[in-house]
Design a protein around this motif. Sequence first.
Motif, short mmCIF file in Angstrom:
data_model
loop_
_atom_site.label_atom_id
_atom_site.label_comp_id
_atom_site.label_asym_id
_atom_site.label_seq_id
_atom_site.Cartn_x
_atom_site.Cartn_y
_atom_site.Cartn_z
N ASN A 177 2.53 -5.14 -1.50
CA ASN A 177 2.22 -6.39 -2.18
C ASN A 177 3.36 -7.35 -1.90
O ASN A 177 4.54 -6.94 -1.91
N SER A 233 -2.82 -4.77 2.99
CA SER A 233 -3.25 -3.39 2.81
C SER A 233 -2.88 -2.52 4.01
O SER A 233 -2.57 -1.33 3.85
N THR A 252 2.68 -0.43 -2.43
CA THR A 252 1.49 -0.17 -3.24
C THR A 252 1.22 1.33 -3.34
O THR A 252 0.35 1.76 -4.08
N THR A 253 1.97 2.12 -2.57
CA THR A 253 1.83 3.57 -2.64
C THR A 253 3.21 4.21 -2.82
O THR A 253 4.22 3.64 -2.41
N GLU A 280 -1.69 -9.05 -1.10
CA GLU A 280 -1.58 -7.66 -0.67
C GLU A 280 -1.81 -7.58 0.83
O GLU A 280 -2.72 -8.23 1.36
N ASN A 294 0.49 -1.34 3.25
CA ASN A 294 0.68 -0.81 1.89
C ASN A 294 1.75 -1.56 1.09
O ASN A 294 2.60 -0.95 0.45
#
Length: 133
Positions: free
Chosen positions: A41, A36, A58-59, A34, A39
């Motif tokens: 993966n 972060s 991821t969002t 990930e 956002n």
Amino acid sequence: MLKVEHIGIAVKSLEQSIPLFEKLLNTSCYKTEEVSSENVNTAFFQKGETKIELLESTTEDGVINKYIDKKGEGIHHIAFDVEDIHAEMDRLKSEGFILLNEQPKNGADNKLVCFLHPKSTNSVLIELCQEKK
Ligand code: ZN
């Protein structure tokens, strides 16, 4: 620029796409990670010197989902391996290319990365990446 380090592919679901690419490439995914700050993966496959990076948001409103909404799943960026990312960023800037970040950022797979604005590169999103030492 030394070589194509990897090709980034935007996917809706790593869960669905990892087995597909494992079959396609006849090799196992060697890493998922990930990032972060972006956002996303990521999932990596190695074929010879070149890697394939699958990217999943991821969002809901992440950059990869926005890309897929506009263009559908598919090739998202081409990443070039560079020896000295600062020197390459300076060189490209002086040639008139638009950098999306002024300083290298931490990317997946132990890299420092910088993206070039597609508007200055015939709509191809280009990533520079340098292995962190
Ligand atoms: Zn990449």
